[in-house]
Design a protein around this motif. Structure first.
Motif, short mmCIF file in Angstrom:
data_model
loop_
_atom_site.label_atom_id
_atom_site.label_comp_id
_atom_site.label_asym_id
_atom_site.label_seq_id
_atom_site.Cartn_x
_atom_site.Cartn_y
_atom_site.Cartn_z
N TYR A 115 1.12 -0.83 0.30
CA TYR A 115 0.10 -0.09 -0.16
C TYR A 115 0.88 1.08 0.04
CZ TYR A 115 -3.22 -3.50 1.54
OH TYR A 115 -3.95 -4.90 1.48
N ARG A 149 1.38 0.81 7.52
CA ARG A 149 0.41 0.14 7.40
C ARG A 149 0.85 -0.92 6.28
NH1 ARG A 149 -2.89 3.94 2.09
NH2 ARG A 149 -4.50 3.38 4.30
N ASN A 182 -8.84 5.31 4.93
CA ASN A 182 -7.48 6.25 4.61
C ASN A 182 -7.99 7.34 5.80
OD1 ASN A 182 -4.61 7.38 3.72
ND2 ASN A 182 -5.28 7.15 2.30
N PRO A 216 -6.13 -0.09 3.98
CA PRO A 216 -7.11 0.05 3.14
C PRO A 216 -7.77 -1.29 2.69
CG PRO A 216 -5.32 0.28 1.60
CD PRO A 216 -4.85 -0.15 2.99
N LEU A 236 -7.40 5.66 -0.41
CA LEU A 236 -8.22 7.36 -0.87
C LEU A 236 -9.42 7.19 -1.87
CD1 LEU A 236 -7.92 10.16 0.58
CD2 LEU A 236 -7.00 10.76 -0.76
N GLY A 238 -5.43 10.51 5.26
CA GLY A 238 -5.65 11.22 3.89
C GLY A 238 -7.11 11.98 4.10
#
Length: 123
Positions: free
Chosen positions: A36, A110, A61, A122, A42, A64
């Motif tokens: 990622y 992440r 996210n 995500p 996003l 984000g």
């Protein structure tokens, strides 16, 4: 920006990035590496946000969405709007070293396969 933002919101409202045949490009970094990037999730997060699902958007996210809230404040601050109550926060947020540490740390974190870092993926 007066046209781009409403057009982007319309696209995110109309098309689901999770569905096949959507007009949104896939993440090239993820396609090539299987890891990622900072922006992974996003588009799906913004889609969820446009549809009012803030919790889902944040899960896709978190950085984000936080950045989405902070960047307009940073732009207004740079343009001269500098209320006293915002000074302590902006002193930190406008510091380049913060971003030079935060972004790579988030990118690495992440992709770590252990809890709680898996919460940043995500999925």
């Amino acid at each position: 920006m007066a046209v781009a933002i409403p057009a982007g919101v319309w696209l995110l409202w109309k098309f689901d990035p999770n569905a096949a045949g959507n007009p949104f490009p896939p993440c090239m970094f993820y396609a090539f590496t299987g890891h990622y990037c900072i922006g992974c999730g996003l588009t799906r997060a913004l889609h969820a946000l446009v549809h009012g699902d803030v919790v889902r958007a944040f899960s896709l996210n978190p950085l984000g969405l936080i950045t989405l809230a902070v960047v307009p404040l940073m732009m207004l601050w740079s343009a001269g709007w500098q209320p006293r109550w915002l000074q302590p926060f902006m002193r930190v947020a406008m510091e380049p070293r913060l971003w030079l540490v935060l972004l790579p740390t988030y990118w690495i974190a992440r992709n770590l396969p252990w809890f709680p870092f898996t919460l940043l993926a995500p999925t």
